[in-house]
Every structure is written in C-alpha cells, then in structure tokens.
Design an enzyme around this catalytic site. Structure first.
Site, PDB file in Angstrom:
ATOM      1  CB  SER A   1       1.096   9.673   9.633  1.00  0.00           C
ATOM      2  OG  SER A   1       0.704   8.758  10.608  1.00  0.00           O
TER       3      SER A   1
ATOM      4  CE  LYS B   1       1.517   5.222   1.127  1.00  0.00           C
ATOM      5  NZ  LYS B   1       0.794   5.290   2.409  1.00  0.00           N
TER       6      LYS B   1
ATOM      7  NE  ARG C   1      -8.166  10.332   9.793  1.00  0.00           N
ATOM      8  CZ  ARG C   1      -7.110  10.457   9.022  1.00  0.00           C
ATOM      9  NH1 ARG C   1      -6.009  10.984   9.494  1.00  0.00           N
ATOM     10  NH2 ARG C   1      -7.146  10.086   7.756  1.00  0.00           N
TER      11      ARG C   1
ATOM     12  CG  HIS D   1      -2.014   5.779  14.212  1.00  0.00           C
ATOM     13  ND1 HIS D   1      -0.929   6.522  13.780  1.00  0.00           N
ATOM     14  CD2 HIS D   1      -2.754   5.527  13.105  1.00  0.00           C
ATOM     15  CE1 HIS D   1      -1.017   6.710  12.472  1.00  0.00           C
ATOM     16  NE2 HIS D   1      -2.120   6.116  12.038  1.00  0.00           N
TER      17      HIS D   1
HETATM   18  O1  PNS Z   1      -2.249   3.768   6.922  1.00  0.00           O
HETATM   19  P1  PNS Z   1      -2.634   3.493   5.501  1.00  0.00           P
HETATM   20  O2  PNS Z   1      -1.489   3.837   4.587  1.00  0.00           O
HETATM   21  O3  PNS Z   1      -3.918   4.162   5.114  1.00  0.00           O
HETATM   22  O4  PNS Z   1      -2.879   1.894   5.394  1.00  0.00           O
HETATM   23  C1  PNS Z   1      -3.240   1.297   4.179  1.00  0.00           C
HETATM   24  C2  PNS Z   1      -3.154  -0.234   4.266  1.00  0.00           C
HETATM   25  C3  PNS Z   1      -1.800  -0.687   4.752  1.00  0.00           C
HETATM   26  C4  PNS Z   1      -4.209  -0.726   5.227  1.00  0.00           C
HETATM   27  C5  PNS Z   1      -3.465  -0.800   2.843  1.00  0.00           C
HETATM   28  O5  PNS Z   1      -2.670  -0.126   1.917  1.00  0.00           O
HETATM   29  C6  PNS Z   1      -3.223  -2.292   2.732  1.00  0.00           C
HETATM   30  O6  PNS Z   1      -3.909  -3.085   3.337  1.00  0.00           O
HETATM   31  N1  PNS Z   1      -2.203  -2.687   1.937  1.00  0.00           N
HETATM   32  C7  PNS Z   1      -1.820  -4.068   1.760  1.00  0.00           C
HETATM   33  C8  PNS Z   1      -2.008  -4.529   0.317  1.00  0.00           C
HETATM   34  C9  PNS Z   1      -3.432  -4.971   0.104  1.00  0.00           C
HETATM   35  O7  PNS Z   1      -3.917  -5.903   0.698  1.00  0.00           O
HETATM   36  N2  PNS Z   1      -4.120  -4.242  -0.804  1.00  0.00           N
HETATM   37  C10 PNS Z   1      -5.516  -4.470  -1.083  1.00  0.00           C
HETATM   38  C11 PNS Z   1      -6.361  -3.768  -0.026  1.00  0.00           C
HETATM   39  S1  PNS Z   1      -7.942  -3.471  -0.624  1.00  0.00           S
END
Ligand code: PNS
Length: 160
Positions: free
Chosen positions: A130, A43, A92, A19
């Site tokens: 993570s 979560k 990645r 990150h």
């Molecule tokens: O680190 P992660 O868990 O892969 O991040 C995922 C994240 C936070 C980017 C994604 O879950 C997100 O944007 N969630 C917010 C809710 C949202 O907007 N959902 C629609 C996205 S298509």
C-alpha cells in the site's frame, strides 16, 4: 476444507491486488474470513477508515464468506469478541518475516488459543505494498494491475 473463522487484519490504506489475492485464498480455507481494518489514531492515513472499508466492501462483494469490519485496541481482544481462532497474514518476502514473527509470537503470548496462519500471495504481487502504491499514485505513475479499478479511481481523485 473449511474449518473456522479467521481474521485478516491490516491498515489496507488502500487495498491492493496483493491483499485481494490473499483474501481469495483465505476465503477458500475458512468458514468466514473477516477483513478487519485497524482504526489507528496515531497513523496519518491517506484514506479514512470509512473510505477504506467502503473500497474493501466493494472489491470483496463477490465472496459471501468475506466480511469487512473495523477494530481498535488489541487484535486478540477483537478476535475473542468475534469468536475467531485464526489470524491470517501474508508474507511477501523474507523482509516481512521478522515483523510478522514478532507480531505472531506476541499475539500467541497474549492469547495462546489464537493461531497465526501465514499465506503467500501470488508471485506477481510480491513487490506490492500500500505504501508504494500511495507513493507512485502521488507521483502520477500508472496504477493498472496494482489495485482494483475502483481503488485506482479513488486514488486518482484523492491525489489530484
Ligand atoms: O497492515 P499492517 O499495518 O501491517 O497491519 C498491522 C496490524 C493491524 C495487523 C497490527 O498493527 C495490529 O494487529 N494492531 C492492533 C494492535 C495490537 O493488537 N497490537 C499488538 C500486536 S502484536
């Protein structure tokens, strides 16, 4: 060349050197890079949101154009609220691509003016996540080189 405000969203449970590598690259490209931690009630994280924000602030304090914030709800709504035009995400390996593509296209459907920019972290971090860091920390493996020292300390304290 710096052009705009970008949001680097994620769970960051916890922040890894992968990150940080991406944050360092993003910081060079945008006027402001907002590292946004999702407050996800569904979560079950290892670290609370405030612990994650704390660690992120500590390890990004050398960059004046990086801000750490928390968001909930839709990412596109948060981006609108912050006046951001870019979502930054790291890829990645090919295995990340499908999930990232779905999210980017859904976000574009929800807000056409928002662009998703993908960046590659350094090769050294291409296997790092993570989830794996949490797992090996819980099993007592060394974390050197995978996370910043302050995260290593907090992980050890958390799992002991
Ligand atoms: O680190 P992660 O868990 O892969 O991040 C995922 C994240 C936070 C980017 C994604 O879950 C997100 O944007 N969630 C917010 C809710 C949202 O907007 N959902 C629609 C996205 S298509």
């Amino acid at each position: 060349m710096k052009t705009s405000i970008a949001i680097y969203p994620g769970s960051f449970d916890p922040v890894t050197n992968g990150h940080l590598d991406l944050i360092e690259r993003g910081e060079k490209m945008f006027d402001l890079l907002i590292v946004a931690v999702l407050q996800n009630v569904e979560k079950k994280p290892l670290f609370s949101v405030s612990e994650r924000v704390d660690m992120l602030r500590e390890v990004t304090k050398q960059w004046k154009d990086v801000e750490v914030d928390v968001f909930d709800g839709l990412l596109v709504d948060y981006a609108r609220k912050r006046g951001a035009g870019v979502i930054l995400r790291g890829i990645r390996a090919v295995s990340d691509y499908e999930y990232e593509l779905q999210m980017a296209l859904m976000n574009r459907k929800l807000e056409g003016r928002l662009e998703t920019v993908f960046m590659l972290p350094g090769l050294t971090y291409s296997y790092l996540s993570s989830k794996l860091v949490r797992e090996i920390a819980q099993l007592g493996a060394p974390l050197t080189g995978l996370v910043p020292p302050i995260v290593e300390e907090r992980l050890k304290a958390k799992v002991s």
